[in-house]
Design an enzyme around this catalytic site. Structure first.
Site, short mmCIF file in Angstrom:
data_model
loop_
_atom_site.label_atom_id
_atom_site.label_comp_id
_atom_site.label_asym_id
_atom_site.label_seq_id
_atom_site.Cartn_x
_atom_site.Cartn_y
_atom_site.Cartn_z
N ASP A 47 40.85 42.12 46.87
CA ASP A 47 39.60 42.04 46.13
C ASP A 47 39.94 42.19 44.64
O ASP A 47 41.10 42.43 44.26
CB ASP A 47 38.58 43.09 46.60
CG ASP A 47 37.14 42.68 46.25
OD1 ASP A 47 36.96 41.81 45.37
OD2 ASP A 47 36.19 43.21 46.86
C1 NOJ Z 1 34.32 41.85 44.16
C2 NOJ Z 1 33.58 41.78 45.45
O1 NOJ Z 1 33.80 42.94 46.22
C3 NOJ Z 1 33.95 40.57 46.27
O2 NOJ Z 1 33.10 40.51 47.39
C4 NOJ Z 1 33.85 39.33 45.43
O3 NOJ Z 1 34.08 38.19 46.22
C5 NOJ Z 1 34.84 39.44 44.30
N1 NOJ Z 1 34.48 40.60 43.49
C6 NOJ Z 1 34.91 38.20 43.43
O4 NOJ Z 1 33.81 38.12 42.62
#
Ligand code: NOJ
Length: 732
Positions: A260
């Site tokens: 993430d």
């Molecule tokens: C953080 C989030 O937890 C995730 O779900 C998301 O896809 C990413 N950022 C990218 O924006």
């Protein structure tokens, strides 16, 4: 040679020609949200130091970035272009939790298909969806983005979304790679605080949280994203058990795993590592293939390899996983985007699907004296009051980076165009927003309600109150909304609440003050027309709750598939704080699993949802009383639409394994089907259940079905009492 073999050969050949720096480049994803192609990005692409970008949605910039990668870098490897296309791109579908309330894989798949087609026009070839974290805590803001609390419902809808995004042919234009996230356990964050710790015993992890991911992997999901959260002491981004043992060794997954956002460097913040280099070491060793928006891999992988701490085989394996996904997407053949060859944004089909999804997502929680549907013929005036009647942006919900608010049709506008010619529609916002504590407009609201035949209150929470990092500790209607309800109630006129929200709310303080409640989630672009059609009876509500609605927040976690405990609560064993004799002995109060100051049942159960039709389930029967392991059983019901309204019903099958080597839930959903019944029609619905469908991970962490007695229930909610019994016997 077949296509997978050809792809493997191309992956191997390309890998053999790559330098270490080019390999690390493929493992690095860069945020490219500047709105142009800055020099550092262009140089990085030319030098093969970037394998993927995210957050760029201008097609000319995407094409330019692809051109630099393909034509100006040594090996010409195209880019994965990622974006959070979670519940629509320009045309916005209901939030995923609302989509789950449709219990309709077909409409969910079509919604994902449309999102993919629209996103592909901008060069996006990878979405970070579906989010399939089982969510049993409505305080958690990300429940909005989830498919709810149930393993089977989440798994089936996860597959529908993967199929919708990736299409029948992943290499075809308009298909984009999906990403099952967040692997794993994120939905169990302590007290629903986003990013917090999770502690999940392995049997629960395997029987609940991992199952939707296994379903997505089996459906061919291209990528997986790690979770921000800590799982049993090892953050998911460094969790070898998840990323290596389960995902690769047990499931043989051959797609790639992305971290993430910056979650590799956050391993240090968790207190797992001392610095970025150690974070890169932990993540790559555990099995992360690509780093999202951080630089731990790009700065440190080379020295970790030089020092012999990370093997080149691990790097090759990560890069092969990434290249395989790029070949499967057809990017080497067709890296550029030509929007002209794709359907237009917000096509008739897209808007129609958004409306259908919204229609099927609305759950009617109560409808006293059949106050709904409203009749445009017999009414003269209707009052529309509340902060969410005309809030085009708010109705779209969380995760709408690219959503086009101009497309949004609000309930207020839709009701005007549907019945504005026939009756007097009066609108008052009454509160600036859902959190407002200023009640200056309430007198005017009461006057309007008093002089109208019926009032529809549009309540709930704005989209900013749910989603990532937007958790709440109190999940009742915010601000002075309950007071507004109370004041309108005093008029004595019929009151209907339409609630738009990103989560289940505790509605205990308003439920008895309104005649009907339509829970519409954040319904998306076409939410208004869908709500208008339901209010005025053009369509019957048919959504069913994908998550339990607690009475008070202190009941959380409350979900339908709880364990029985040794002292289950029942109507006979409960006592209420207002009625107890404080001098009575400590052991006199029921001695079972309930709270003295509320109740053991939820306010609205999982699977609940009323209709304008009246469905009567007559009976349940099984094809036999006994089946051998490895065989199947048919469990059937017959239901009749005892009304003059044609409507959909979601028929639900639940099963309980009565005695097992580990304790099992009191009920688990094992089948569901959305069916349409004409007035007076009787239908037989059959569910075919294989004994494998009843398998679970037991003490030895192996998945088996244990022989024994089972109960099965069929009905229109998890509270159904229509029961049959059967037995599974060993297979000799
Ligand atoms: C953080 C989030 O937890 C995730 O779900 C998301 O896809 C990413 N950022 C990218 O924006």
């Amino acid at each position: 040679m077949n296509i997978p073999e050809i792809i493997e050969q191309r992956v191997a050949a390309l890998l053999a020609s790559m330098t270490l720096s080019e390999k690390i480049g493929q493992m690095s994803q860069v945020n490219a949200s500047e709105g142009y192609a800055p020099d550092y990005l262009a140089d990085g692409l030319r030098e093969g130091r970037i394998g993927s970008v995210l957050n760029v949605v201008d097609v000319s910039i995407v094409n330019e970035l692809q051109r630099i990668a393909v034509e100006e870098s040594r090996l010409g490897i195209p880019l994965m272009v990622g974006r959070d296309v979670i519940h629509g791109f320009k045309t916005i579908m209901p939030i995923p939790l609302g989509q789950a309330a449709t219990w309709n894989p077909a409409v969910v798949k079509q919604g994902a298909r449309i999102a993919a087609l629209e996103a592909a026009t901008c060069g996006v070839n990878w979405t970070f969806a579906p989010m399939i974290d089982i969510s049993r805590d409505a305080r958690w803001g990300r429940i909005a983005e989830s498919l709810g609390e149930c393993v089977l419902l989440s798994s089936e809808l996860a597959v529908a979304m993967v199929e919708g995004f990736q299409g029948d042919d992943m290499a075809a234009r308009g298909s984009i790679a999906a990403c099952a996230k967040h692997f794993a356990g994120y939905g169990a964050v302590e007290s629903g605080r986003d990013y917090a710790t999770t502690n999940i015993p392995e049997t629960k992890l395997r029987n609940v949280y991992l199952r939707p991911f296994k379903a997505a992997v089996d459906a061919g999901v291209s990528t997986l994203m790690t979770s921000f959260s800590d799982l049993n002491g090892i953050p998911a981004t460094a969790n070898e058990f998840l990323l290596r043992q389960v995902l690769r060794d047990e499931w043989s997954y051959d797609g790639f795993v992305v971290s993430d956002w910056d979650s590799i460097r956050q391993l240090q913040v968790h207190g797992l590592t001392e610095n970025d280099k150690e974070s890169a070491f932990e993540a790559v060793s555990a099995g992360v293939d690509m780093e999202m928006a951080g630089d731990a891999f790009s700065h440190h992988l080379d020295s970790l390899i030089e020092e012999g701490r990370v093997s080149i085989e691990r790097i090759d394996n990560a890069v092969a996983n990434i290249l395989r996904a790029k070949f499967r997407l057809g990017l080497f053949e067709d890296p550029y985007t030509n929007p002209e060859v794709l359907p237009p944004i917000a096509s008739e089909d897209a808007l129609q699907t958004a409306k259908q999804a919204a229609l099927e997502s609305v759950v009617m929680l109560k409808n006293d004296h059949a106050v709904l549907p409203l009749s445009a013929e017999s009414l003269q005036t209707v009052a529309l009051i509340g902060p969410l009647a005309d809030a085009p942006y708010q109705q779209l919900g969380t995760w709408i980076f690219d959503g086009d608010v101009e497309l949004s049709i609000t309930p207020m506008h839709a009701i005007h165009s549907l019945v504005g010619h026939d009756l007097d529609v009066r609108y008052l916002r009454a509160m600036e927003n859902s959190r407002s504590k200023a009640s200056d407009s309430f007198d005017e609201a009461v006057e309007i309600a008093q002089s109208s035949d019926v009032t529809v209150l549009f309540l709930g929470e704005e989209s900013i109150l749910s989603g990532e990092a937007h958790s709440r500790a109190d999940i009742s209607l915010p601000g002075d909304q309950a007071e507004l309800v109370r004041r309108i109630r005093e008029t004595g006129k019929p009151v209907i609440a339409v609630i738009l929200a990103g989560r289940p709310l505790t509605l205990t303080n308003i439920v008895d003050h309104v005649d009907a409640i339509l829970f519409a989630w954040h319904p998306g672009t076409m939410g208004g027309p869908a709500i208008a059609d339901i209010l005025f009876g053009l369509e019957s509500p048919s959504g069913k709750l994908p998550a339990t609605f607690p009475r008070v927040v202190g009941q959380i976690p409350i979900y339908y598939s709880q364990k029985n405990s040794g002292k289950p609560a029942s109507w006979d064993t409960i006592a209420h704080i207002d009625e107890i004799d404080t001098r009575a002995p400590q052991t006199s109060l029921g001695m079972s699993a309930f709270h003295l100051d509320t109740h053991f049942t939820p306010l609205f159960a999982f699977g609940h949802g009323l209709s304008y039709a009246a469905f009567e389930y007559h009976r349940i029967w099984t094809s036999s009383n006994e089946i051998a392991l490895g065989d199947s059983i048919t469990i059937s019901t017959e239901l009749t639409n005892q009304s003059d309204v044609a409507a959909d019903e979601v028929v639900q099958l639940y099963v309980r394994d009565l005695v097992a080597s580990i304790t099992r839930p009191v009920k688990e959903l094992k089948g569901f089907r959305r069916v349409h019944l004409k007035p007076g029609e009787t239908l037989t619905v059959e569910f075919l259940l294989h004994t494998d469908d009843l398998a679970f991970f037991g003490r030895d962490m192996r998945i088996t079905t244990e022989p024994g007695e089972f109960h099965a229930w069929i009905g229109g909610s998890s509270e159904t009492q229509l029961r049959a019994e059967f037995r599974i016997v060993p297979n000799n």
